[in-house]
Write a protein that holds these residues in place. Structure first.
Motif, PDB file in Angstrom:
ATOM      1  N   PRO A   3       0.787  -1.239   0.000  1.00  0.00           N
ATOM      2  CA  PRO A   3       0.000   0.000   0.000  1.00  0.00           C
ATOM      3  C   PRO A   3       0.816   1.284   0.000  1.00  0.00           C
ATOM      4  N   THR A   4       2.024   1.275   0.554  1.00  0.00           N
ATOM      5  CA  THR A   4       2.819   2.505   0.651  1.00  0.00           C
ATOM      6  C   THR A   4       4.218   2.307   0.086  1.00  0.00           C
ATOM      7  N   ARG A   5       4.842   3.423  -0.274  1.00  0.00           N
ATOM      8  CA  ARG A   5       6.209   3.377  -0.804  1.00  0.00           C
ATOM      9  C   ARG A   5       7.165   2.818   0.234  1.00  0.00           C
ATOM     10  N   GLU A   6       6.965   3.252   1.482  1.00  0.00           N
ATOM     11  CA  GLU A   6       7.878   2.824   2.535  1.00  0.00           C
ATOM     12  C   GLU A   6       7.839   1.311   2.731  1.00  0.00           C
ATOM     13  N   LEU A   7       6.632   0.741   2.743  1.00  0.00           N
ATOM     14  CA  LEU A   7       6.525  -0.704   2.899  1.00  0.00           C
ATOM     15  C   LEU A   7       7.117  -1.418   1.689  1.00  0.00           C
ATOM     16  N   ALA A   8       6.868  -0.894   0.484  1.00  0.00           N
ATOM     17  CA  ALA A   8       7.442  -1.494  -0.725  1.00  0.00           C
ATOM     18  C   ALA A   8       8.969  -1.489  -0.654  1.00  0.00           C
ATOM     19  N   GLN A   9       9.540  -0.397  -0.162  1.00  0.00           N
ATOM     20  CA  GLN A   9      10.999  -0.310  -0.037  1.00  0.00           C
ATOM     21  C   GLN A   9      11.538  -1.320   0.961  1.00  0.00           C
ATOM     22  N   GLN A  10      10.800  -1.524   2.066  1.00  0.00           N
ATOM     23  CA  GLN A  10      11.227  -2.497   3.059  1.00  0.00           C
ATOM     24  C   GLN A  10      11.217  -3.914   2.480  1.00  0.00           C
ATOM     25  N   ILE A  11      10.154  -4.245   1.752  1.00  0.00           N
ATOM     26  CA  ILE A  11      10.058  -5.576   1.140  1.00  0.00           C
ATOM     27  C   ILE A  11      11.171  -5.756   0.101  1.00  0.00           C
ATOM     28  N   PHE A  12      11.403  -4.719  -0.699  1.00  0.00           N
ATOM     29  CA  PHE A  12      12.443  -4.752  -1.733  1.00  0.00           C
ATOM     30  C   PHE A  12      13.817  -5.026  -1.108  1.00  0.00           C
ATOM     31  N   LYS A  13      14.100  -4.339  -0.019  1.00  0.00           N
ATOM     32  CA  LYS A  13      15.392  -4.508   0.651  1.00  0.00           C
ATOM     33  C   LYS A  13      15.573  -5.936   1.148  1.00  0.00           C
ATOM     34  N   GLN A  14      14.536  -6.492   1.792  1.00  0.00           N
ATOM     35  CA  GLN A  14      14.647  -7.857   2.313  1.00  0.00           C
ATOM     36  C   GLN A  14      14.716  -8.873   1.180  1.00  0.00           C
ATOM     37  N   CYS A  15      14.003  -8.603   0.095  1.00  0.00           N
ATOM     38  CA  CYS A  15      14.046  -9.502  -1.058  1.00  0.00           C
ATOM     39  C   CYS A  15      15.449  -9.526  -1.670  1.00  0.00           C
ATOM     40  N   GLN A  16      16.075  -8.371  -1.771  1.00  0.00           N
ATOM     41  CA  GLN A  16      17.440  -8.302  -2.289  1.00  0.00           C
ATOM     42  C   GLN A  16      18.400  -9.095  -1.405  1.00  0.00           C
ATOM     43  N   GLN A  17      18.212  -8.981  -0.095  1.00  0.00           N
ATOM     44  CA  GLN A  17      19.093  -9.692   0.839  1.00  0.00           C
ATOM     45  C   GLN A  17      18.930 -11.205   0.714  1.00  0.00           C
ATOM     46  N   LEU A  18      17.691 -11.658   0.589  1.00  0.00           N
ATOM     47  CA  LEU A  18      17.445 -13.101   0.495  1.00  0.00           C
ATOM     48  C   LEU A  18      17.876 -13.671  -0.862  1.00  0.00           C
ATOM     49  N   ALA A  19      17.743 -12.858  -1.903  1.00  0.00           N
ATOM     50  CA  ALA A  19      18.045 -13.333  -3.262  1.00  0.00           C
ATOM     51  C   ALA A  19      19.459 -12.966  -3.716  1.00  0.00           C
ATOM     52  N   GLU A  20      20.271 -12.517  -2.803  1.00  0.00           N
ATOM     53  CA  GLU A  20      21.596 -11.976  -3.137  1.00  0.00           C
ATOM     54  C   GLU A  20      22.441 -12.920  -3.987  1.00  0.00           C
ATOM     55  N   SER A  21      22.452 -14.191  -3.663  1.00  0.00           N
ATOM     56  CA  SER A  21      23.320 -15.138  -4.372  1.00  0.00           C
ATOM     57  C   SER A  21      22.571 -16.028  -5.353  1.00  0.00           C
ATOM     58  N   THR A  22      21.300 -15.696  -5.614  1.00  0.00           N
ATOM     59  CA  THR A  22      20.479 -16.575  -6.460  1.00  0.00           C
ATOM     60  C   THR A  22      20.509 -16.206  -7.942  1.00  0.00           C
ATOM     61  N   GLY A  23      20.866 -14.983  -8.244  1.00  0.00           N
ATOM     62  CA  GLY A  23      20.826 -14.542  -9.638  1.00  0.00           C
ATOM     63  C   GLY A  23      19.471 -14.017 -10.074  1.00  0.00           C
ATOM     64  N   LEU A  24      18.465 -14.090  -9.200  1.00  0.00           N
ATOM     65  CA  LEU A  24      17.135 -13.557  -9.523  1.00  0.00           C
ATOM     66  C   LEU A  24      17.173 -12.032  -9.487  1.00  0.00           C
ATOM     67  N   ARG A  25      16.578 -11.404 -10.488  1.00  0.00           N
ATOM     68  CA  ARG A  25      16.583  -9.944 -10.588  1.00  0.00           C
ATOM     69  C   ARG A  25      15.332  -9.355  -9.930  1.00  0.00           C
ATOM     70  N   THR A  26      15.574  -8.362  -9.096  1.00  0.00           N
ATOM     71  CA  THR A  26      14.495  -7.747  -8.320  1.00  0.00           C
ATOM     72  C   THR A  26      14.388  -6.272  -8.660  1.00  0.00           C
ATOM     73  N   GLY A  27      13.156  -5.771  -8.781  1.00  0.00           N
ATOM     74  CA  GLY A  27      12.945  -4.355  -9.090  1.00  0.00           C
ATOM     75  C   GLY A  27      11.903  -3.725  -8.191  1.00  0.00           C
ATOM     76  N   LEU A  28      12.016  -2.408  -8.020  1.00  0.00           N
ATOM     77  CA  LEU A  28      11.087  -1.640  -7.188  1.00  0.00           C
ATOM     78  C   LEU A  28      10.373  -0.603  -8.043  1.00  0.00           C
ATOM     79  N   ILE A  29       9.043  -0.555  -7.953  1.00  0.00           N
ATOM     80  CA  ILE A  29       8.247   0.397  -8.719  1.00  0.00           C
ATOM     81  C   ILE A  29       7.320   1.154  -7.768  1.00  0.00           C
ATOM     82  N   THR A  30       7.630   2.423  -7.522  1.00  0.00           N
ATOM     83  CA  THR A  30       6.786   3.257  -6.674  1.00  0.00           C
ATOM     84  C   THR A  30       6.699   4.654  -7.274  1.00  0.00           C
ATOM     85  N   GLY A  31       5.670   5.384  -6.876  1.00  0.00           N
ATOM     86  CA  GLY A  31       5.543   6.761  -7.312  1.00  0.00           C
ATOM     87  C   GLY A  31       6.661   7.608  -6.724  1.00  0.00           C
ATOM     88  N   GLY A  32       6.990   8.693  -7.440  1.00  0.00           N
ATOM     89  CA  GLY A  32       8.033   9.580  -6.957  1.00  0.00           C
ATOM     90  C   GLY A  32       9.411   9.249  -7.484  1.00  0.00           C
TER      91      GLY A  32
END
Length: 444
Positions: free
Chosen positions: A89-118
């Motif tokens: 629902p919010t940019r801040e929550l999306a950023q938090q999820i994005f950060k944790q996803c990057q940390q978990l997927a760091e060595s997997t090769g999966l590409r992660t992206g963040l899309i928020t307004g602003g």
């Protein structure tokens, strides 16, 4: 609802997750799965749709990220387009999820992206054209990109809705359904909410989930066991400011969140608190995104340890060390109250939530207590005790008004009886059963 929820497993390795994910979990310092993780992950690994109710801070982000990442790694895809879409629902929550996803997927090769307004629209377009596999986004910006016919969700494998109840409260219901309808119909859908008593959540689940499992770890009425909840009465806003300053100067905390109902009030509090040599920041929706990001970074790093925020920050501020929440303004409803205090007392940590309540907010606060089926502890600060002590007791009002009303009808009744005895026309009318029948003879 699943009749026999899976018991908490002893470790993450028992969940049969990919070794790369287990290494990332260990690196992040997560030792044991939380209840929501141990109950949700096995079902999600089987590609089942889920409707999950869990309070803020319970580890639900890992509950949907870990099985999603595992399944993407287990079954590689050569098809173009986004494979997993996570809406928040919010940019801040999306950023938090994005950060944790990057940390978990760091060595997997999966590409992660963040899309928020602003953020830069063109960069987001390019990121989607490059077939980013996992996208974390807010609904509004996704719709803007859909208008440009850029996102490709036809091969989407997993759709995740985080804080679904909050998205509905913010008016994103139609946006979410529009996005979901553009996705692959054979996808897996995971819907996470703070409660299952929200009618809109159940309605959305009926539209989006197929043969789903329900995991309910809490309802709106469950208490926050790790949070002590207090009420401090105040005469007016000036009195509230003095109470707030005293609390921030005398309570023990690492980080504190102060909530207001308006941007104007949040800005108004900053100056006086800084005048008390407190390290204060402000966060609200009217701020530029860069300023919001900078303020959150200062708060996260401890450069400031007090954040004054509107409900924008009630969801999405996943920052360690917040152990004091003060409601300068009483929230407008019980749902907002839960989301505010949910910033503290996370997982096994203890927290303190204090509401400053003036006479015009008493009914609102009482309504929140009834809604949550809880009674909050009343606290007095002796140095700053005000005149307002709460509403007058009903007994007191009865003495001032009720007493006279009780005696007056009796007098009126006696007078009517006397008049009836003198008036021969009324003889025999409306006899009281205890009156003897020979009264008419004596009067005659």
């Amino acid at each position: 609802m699943h009749p026999n929820p899976i018991e908490k497993v002893p470790s993450f390795s028992d969940l049969s997750l990919d070794e790369q994910l287990l290494s990332a979990v260990k690196k992040l310092g997560f030792e044991l799965p939380t209840p929501v993780q141990s109950q949700s992950i096995p079902f999600a690994l089987e590609h089942k749709d889920l409707l999950v109710s869990a309070e803020t801070g319970s580890g639900k982000t890992g509950a949907f990220l870990l099985p999603t990442l595992h399944n993407l790694l287990a079954i590689p895809s050569r098809k173009a387009g986004v494979r997993a879409l996570i809406l928040a629902p919010t940019r801040e929550l999306a950023q938090q999820i994005f950060k944790q996803c990057q940390q978990l997927a760091e060595s997997t090769g999966l590409r992660t992206g963040l899309i928020t307004g602003g953020d830069d629209f063109r960069l987001q377009q390019n990121m989607l054209r490059n077939n980013t596999e996992i996208v974390i986004a807010t609904p509004g910006r996704v719709l803007e990109l859909m208008d440009q016919e850029i996102p490709n969700f036809t091969n989407l494998e997993v759709l995740i809705l985080d804080e679904a109840d909050r998205m509905l409260d913010m008016g994103f219901s139609e946006d979410v359904l529009t996005i979901a309808n553009s996705c692959n119909e054979q996808r897996q859908t995971l819907l996470f909410s703070a409660t299952l008593t929200h009618f809109g959540v159940i309605k959305m689940a009926d539209k989006l989930l197929k043969n789903h499992e329900v995991i309910a770890l809490n309802t709106l009425h469950d208490g926050h066991r790790n949070i002590e909840q207090q009420i401090v009465l105040a005469d007016d806003n000036d009195h509230k400011q003095k109470l707030l300053a005293w609390l921030l100067q005398n309570e023990t905390y690492d980080k504190a969140l102060v909530f207001t109902n308006s941007r104007i009030q949040a800005d108004a509090l900053r100056g006086p608190l800084r005048g008390q040599k407190l390290r204060v920041g402000v966060l609200h929706g009217e701020m530029d995104q860069k300023d919001r990001n900078r303020m959150m970074q200062l708060f996260r790093e401890g450069a400031i340890n007090i954040m004054i925020a509107t409900d924008l920050a009630a969801r999405g501020l996943d920052i360690k060390g917040i152990n004091l929440v003060i409601n300068f303004d009483v929230p407008r409803n019980g749902i907002n109250y839960i989301h505010r205090i949910g910033r503290t007392g996370r997982v096994d940590e203890l927290g303190l939530a204090i509401a400053l309540v003036k006479h015009t907010e008493w009914n609102l606060m009482s309504g929140i207590e009834r809604f949550l089926k809880q009674k909050f502890k009343h606290r007095n600060i002796k140095k700053l005790e005000g005149k307002y002590k709460g509403p007058k007791k009903l007994k007191a009002s009865g003495k001032s008004t009720g007493g006279k009303k009780k005696t007056e009808p009796k007098k009126a009744t006696v007078e009517k009886v006397k008049i009836r005895h003198r008036d021969k026309k009324n003889i025999g009318k409306r006899r009281v059963p205890t009156v003897k029948p020979n009264i008419e003879i004596s009067q005659a």
